[in-house]
Design a protein around this motif. Structure first.
Motif, PDB file in Angstrom:
ATOM      1  N   GLN A  58       0.833  -1.206   0.000  1.00 17.16           N
ATOM      2  CA  GLN A  58       0.000   0.000   0.000  1.00 17.16           C
ATOM      3  C   GLN A  58       0.868   1.258   0.000  1.00 17.16           C
ATOM      4  O   GLN A  58       0.601   2.211  -0.737  1.00 17.16           O
ATOM      5  N   GLY A  61       2.008   2.057  -3.337  1.00 14.87           N
ATOM      6  CA  GLY A  61       0.969   2.341  -4.314  1.00 14.87           C
ATOM      7  C   GLY A  61       0.560   1.159  -5.159  1.00 14.87           C
ATOM      8  O   GLY A  61      -0.182   1.307  -6.131  1.00 14.87           O
ATOM      9  N   GLU A  64      -4.467  -0.798  -2.972  1.00 15.04           N
ATOM     10  CA  GLU A  64      -5.250   0.283  -2.363  1.00 15.04           C
ATOM     11  C   GLU A  64      -6.121  -0.294  -1.251  1.00 15.04           C
ATOM     12  O   GLU A  64      -6.610  -1.429  -1.367  1.00 15.04           O
ATOM     13  N   TYR A  72      -8.917  -4.693   0.386  1.00 14.50           N
ATOM     14  CA  TYR A  72      -7.828  -4.278  -0.500  1.00 14.50           C
ATOM     15  C   TYR A  72      -8.150  -4.603  -1.961  1.00 14.50           C
ATOM     16  O   TYR A  72      -8.830  -5.580  -2.261  1.00 14.50           O
ATOM     17  N   GLY A  75      -3.616  -1.776  -6.894  1.00 15.23           N
ATOM     18  CA  GLY A  75      -3.473  -0.327  -6.983  1.00 15.23           C
ATOM     19  C   GLY A  75      -3.019   0.155  -8.350  1.00 15.23           C
ATOM     20  O   GLY A  75      -2.436  -0.597  -9.147  1.00 15.23           O
TER      21      GLY A  75
END
Length: 261
Positions: A58, A61, A64, A72, A75
């Motif tokens: 996270q 990046g 997310e 989750y 990302g």
């Protein structure tokens, strides 16, 4: 001082990296956001370990986190990495204009796939047809290596363990599932013919034609695939399409040899 040669070098396991990759792959495949506990359970991880890895991902990046649902998703930080990989993939660059030519001439969606993680093919290049009705395929889409026309080729040129092959076959999802014995004969036919055809078996009303692209070891590592509406892509047109796809394959492999890529 003794220097290790590549043959002498031992491949060392790095559990944290393997777990992080497994988490990213699982989230990429999941159609819905996933909580820590279900994710840990699916990947046989200790929940606290899974959570620590997710927090690092996270921060980078790559995943997310929704603070409301405590779940989750993959990302957007993965996109620059994926884009760079595709841009550096010489095969994708070379074949893109050829796919466009196939789409224009035959009115099909043309894609190139590459074997990625075990048992998965990924779309690395594509060209949509100009017809009003067309199939939606995206760059980066994944599908089981054994499914549809590409799957018959994968089984023909890469799979040797019959019992493992049947187990994997039984997990596949088709609109009209073929019997294993029938499918195995189609695999043998594909090996002899040098291309494979799926006429409405994987997806009703859709014909898929695929040709293999081989690596230096003789195994199929990529494929060129044409997808069309069965009503338009008639039997007499399929051999001509397959021959054109094989010609594209041969041209690309010659170019790769010339450029040393």
């Amino acid at each position: 001082m003794q220097v290790e040669t590549p043959a002498q070098t031992t491949k060392r396991q790095v559990p944290a990296v393997s777990r992080a990759v497994a988490i990213l792959r699982f989230l990429a495949r999941s159609p819905e956001p996933v909580g820590v506990n279900p994710l840990a359970r699916e990947l046989s991880l200790v929940p606290s370990t899974c959570l620590h890895i997710l927090r690092v991902l996270q921060d980078e990046g790559l995943v997310e986190f929704d603070s409301k649902t405590k779940r989750y998703t993959i990302g957007v930080g993965i996109l620059p990495i994926a884009r760079a990989a595709l841009q550096r993939n010489t095969f994708s660059t070379l074949i893109q204009p050829k796919l466009s030519e196939l789409s224009r001439e035959f009115g099909v969606t043309s894609i190139a796939t590459q074997l990625s993680e075990p048992g998965q093919m990924i779309v690395v290049a594509l060209s949509q047809s100009n017809l009003p009705f067309r199939l939606q395929v995206d760059l980066g889409s994944r599908f089981p290596a054994l499914i549809s026309a590409t799957g018959r080729l994968f089984a023909a040129f890469n799979a040797n363990d019959e019992s493992d092959l049947q187990k994997r076959f039984e997990k596949l999802v088709w609109d009209h599932p073929p019997a294993f014995d029938v499918w195995r004969q189609e695999v043998r036919d594909a090996r002899t013919r040098g291309y494979s055809v799926d006429q409405g078996v994987y997806i009703s009303g859709v014909t898929v034609v695929a040709v293999p692209v081989f690596g230096s070891n003789g195994a199929m590592v990529r494929s060129i695939v044409a997808i069309g509406i069965s009503e338009r892509l008639k039997d007499k047109e399929i051999p001509r399409l397959a021959k054109a796809m094989q010609a594209v394959r041969d041209q690309i492999q010659e170019l790769q040899i010339e450029t040393g890529s």
